[in-house]
Design a protein around this motif. Structure first.
Motif, short mmCIF file in Angstrom:
data_model
loop_
_atom_site.label_atom_id
_atom_site.label_comp_id
_atom_site.label_asym_id
_atom_site.label_seq_id
_atom_site.Cartn_x
_atom_site.Cartn_y
_atom_site.Cartn_z
N LEU A 236 -2.43 -19.86 -6.97
CA LEU A 236 -2.28 -18.25 -7.08
C LEU A 236 -3.88 -17.76 -6.99
O LEU A 236 -3.86 -16.71 -6.29
CB LEU A 236 -1.92 -17.90 -8.48
N ALA A 237 -4.75 -18.44 -7.48
CA ALA A 237 -6.20 -17.59 -7.52
C ALA A 237 -6.72 -17.66 -5.90
O ALA A 237 -7.25 -16.53 -5.48
CB ALA A 237 -7.22 -18.78 -8.15
N VAL A 238 -6.40 -18.61 -4.95
CA VAL A 238 -6.63 -18.54 -3.59
C VAL A 238 -5.97 -17.40 -2.80
O VAL A 238 -6.27 -16.93 -1.76
CB VAL A 238 -6.80 -19.94 -2.95
N ARG A 239 -4.72 -17.14 -3.23
CA ARG A 239 -3.67 -16.24 -2.73
C ARG A 239 -4.25 -14.59 -2.72
O ARG A 239 -3.77 -13.86 -2.07
CB ARG A 239 -2.48 -16.62 -3.21
N ILE A 240 -4.90 -14.24 -3.82
CA ILE A 240 -5.27 -13.03 -4.25
C ILE A 240 -5.96 -12.43 -3.19
O ILE A 240 -5.24 -11.16 -2.69
CB ILE A 240 -5.92 -12.99 -5.76
N ASP A 241 -6.97 -12.78 -2.64
CA ASP A 241 -7.77 -11.92 -1.53
C ASP A 241 -7.01 -11.99 -0.18
O ASP A 241 -7.34 -10.99 0.58
CB ASP A 241 -9.03 -12.54 -1.47
N GLU A 242 -5.81 -12.54 -0.19
CA GLU A 242 -5.05 -12.56 1.06
C GLU A 242 -4.03 -11.38 0.97
O GLU A 242 -3.45 -11.12 2.27
CB GLU A 242 -4.36 -13.89 1.35
N MET A 243 -4.01 -10.79 -0.17
CA MET A 243 -2.89 -9.88 -0.22
C MET A 243 -3.24 -8.47 -0.52
O MET A 243 -4.69 -8.50 -0.84
CB MET A 243 -1.88 -10.25 -1.25
N GLN A 244 -2.57 -7.40 -0.46
CA GLN A 244 -3.13 -6.14 -0.46
C GLN A 244 -2.06 -5.50 -1.55
O GLN A 244 -0.89 -5.67 -1.83
CB GLN A 244 -3.10 -5.49 0.73
N GLY A 245 -2.57 -4.38 -2.35
CA GLY A 245 -1.66 -3.37 -3.16
C GLY A 245 -0.95 -4.04 -4.10
O GLY A 245 -1.19 -4.83 -4.87
N GLU A 246 0.26 -3.85 -4.15
CA GLU A 246 1.31 -4.30 -5.19
C GLU A 246 1.29 -5.84 -5.33
O GLU A 246 1.67 -6.18 -6.57
CB GLU A 246 2.72 -3.47 -5.20
N TYR A 247 1.39 -6.22 -4.05
CA TYR A 247 1.58 -7.69 -3.75
C TYR A 247 0.18 -8.42 -4.24
O TYR A 247 0.52 -9.53 -4.87
CB TYR A 247 1.88 -8.08 -2.35
N ARG A 248 -0.72 -7.89 -4.22
CA ARG A 248 -2.09 -8.76 -4.81
C ARG A 248 -1.87 -8.45 -6.34
O ARG A 248 -2.28 -9.60 -6.94
CB ARG A 248 -3.06 -7.76 -4.15
N GLN A 249 -1.61 -7.33 -6.75
CA GLN A 249 -1.44 -7.27 -8.33
C GLN A 249 -0.27 -8.36 -8.71
O GLN A 249 -0.44 -8.71 -9.87
CB GLN A 249 -0.86 -5.73 -8.52
N GLU A 250 0.86 -8.42 -7.97
CA GLU A 250 1.80 -9.40 -8.31
C GLU A 250 1.15 -10.75 -8.54
O GLU A 250 1.34 -11.40 -9.51
CB GLU A 250 2.93 -9.45 -7.25
N ILE A 251 0.35 -11.29 -7.62
CA ILE A 251 -0.42 -12.55 -7.82
C ILE A 251 -1.39 -12.44 -8.95
O ILE A 251 -1.32 -13.46 -9.82
CB ILE A 251 -1.08 -12.90 -6.63
#
Length: 269
Positions: A236-251
């Motif tokens: 999950l931690a490494v996924r955060i910066d790959e996402m934007q907006g609400e999807y980043r917040q989900e992670i």
């Protein structure tokens, strides 16, 4: 040669027709083009289920990769909204990933160092949490299996000659448990591709697909499912910066929930 019809748009590149039998993949970030070119040469040498690589070219100021054109829908769009279809494709996906993990190679393990580097450079994770996460990661077992690390139904083309796996930009060598955990996390995510097929829009369907996929991989390997929880926090931690907006917040929210549980476990011990 001029590029042809636009065939696909992804997070890192656009894919166009290139002549009669090939495609060109033009990257937004030229560094990613060089990275994938190196991976493509390696993948072709290992005879994996991947499009044949034709080389790195310059096209109108951008670097592009030439690949054999593979006709057919991706697995994502090939799945029908029925349990039978979802179960069949989930099992097939597990078998394809298991096949990748069994390929012998001479790569040095780099999955854990790469993940550690990305976590430590994230602006969304506190230094305190970074230490906890990287300590967890350091305690997990190494390996040198080929890990696609972006393995999901939309990266599997169902061609007339059988499934072909695309988008090898994230190629790493490490423990296959990390690769399976990453796939499981992505399947369960609320982050969906544009105009996603109907079955994917329903969380219950995604969870059903994920359960069958994980069960099949475990059946193939004889493993138990404890590794999913062990690897999920760094995944999950490494996924955060790959996402934007609400999807980043989900992670971020999922990561914080697991870190809190981990802290409670540590206090209990």
């Amino acid at each position: 040669m001029k590029i042809g019809e636009l065939l696909g748009i992804g997070n890192t590149a656009r894919v166009y027709r290139w002549g009669k039998t090939e495609v060109i993949k033009l990257f937004y970030d030229q560094n990613f083009a060089v990275m994938e070119a190196k991976n493509a040469e390696l993948i072709n040498s290992l005879m994996l289920r991947a499009p044949k690589y034709g080389g790195l070219v310059d096209y109108e100021g951008k670097k592009g990769l030439i690949y054999e054109r593979i006709d057919g829908p991706t697995m994502l769009w090939n799945i029908e909204p029925s349990e039978e279809s979802m179960f069949y494709n989930a099992r097939l996906m597990a078998n394809l990933q298991y096949e990748i993990h069994q390929v012998k190679n001479k790569l040095l393990p780099n999955l854990k160092p790469e993940i550690t580097h990305k976590i430590n450079h994230s602006q969304e994770i506190s230094n305190h949490d970074k230490q906890i996460i990287t300590d967890i990661l350091a305690s997990l077992p190494d390996g040198n299996s080929i890990c696609h690390y972006d393995f999901h139904p939309d990266n599997i083309i169902m061609s007339p000659n059988g499934p072909i796996i695309i988008d090898w930009l994230n190629l790493l060598a490490g423990n296959p448990e990390a690769d399976v955990t990453r796939t499981s996390m992505m399947i369960q995510s609320d982050s969906l591709p544009p105009n996603a097929p109907g079955w994917l829009m329903h969380r219950e369907s995604r969870e059903l697909f994920n359960k069958e996929y994980v069960s099949e991989y475990i059946r193939l390997t004889g493993m138990n499912d404890e590794f999913l929880e062990e690897w999920m926090i760094p995944t999950l931690a490494v996924r955060i910066d790959e996402m934007q907006g609400e999807y980043r917040q989900e992670i971020i929210d999922k990561l914080q929930t697991r870190l809190k549980k981990q802290d409670e476990v540590d206090e209990g011990n």
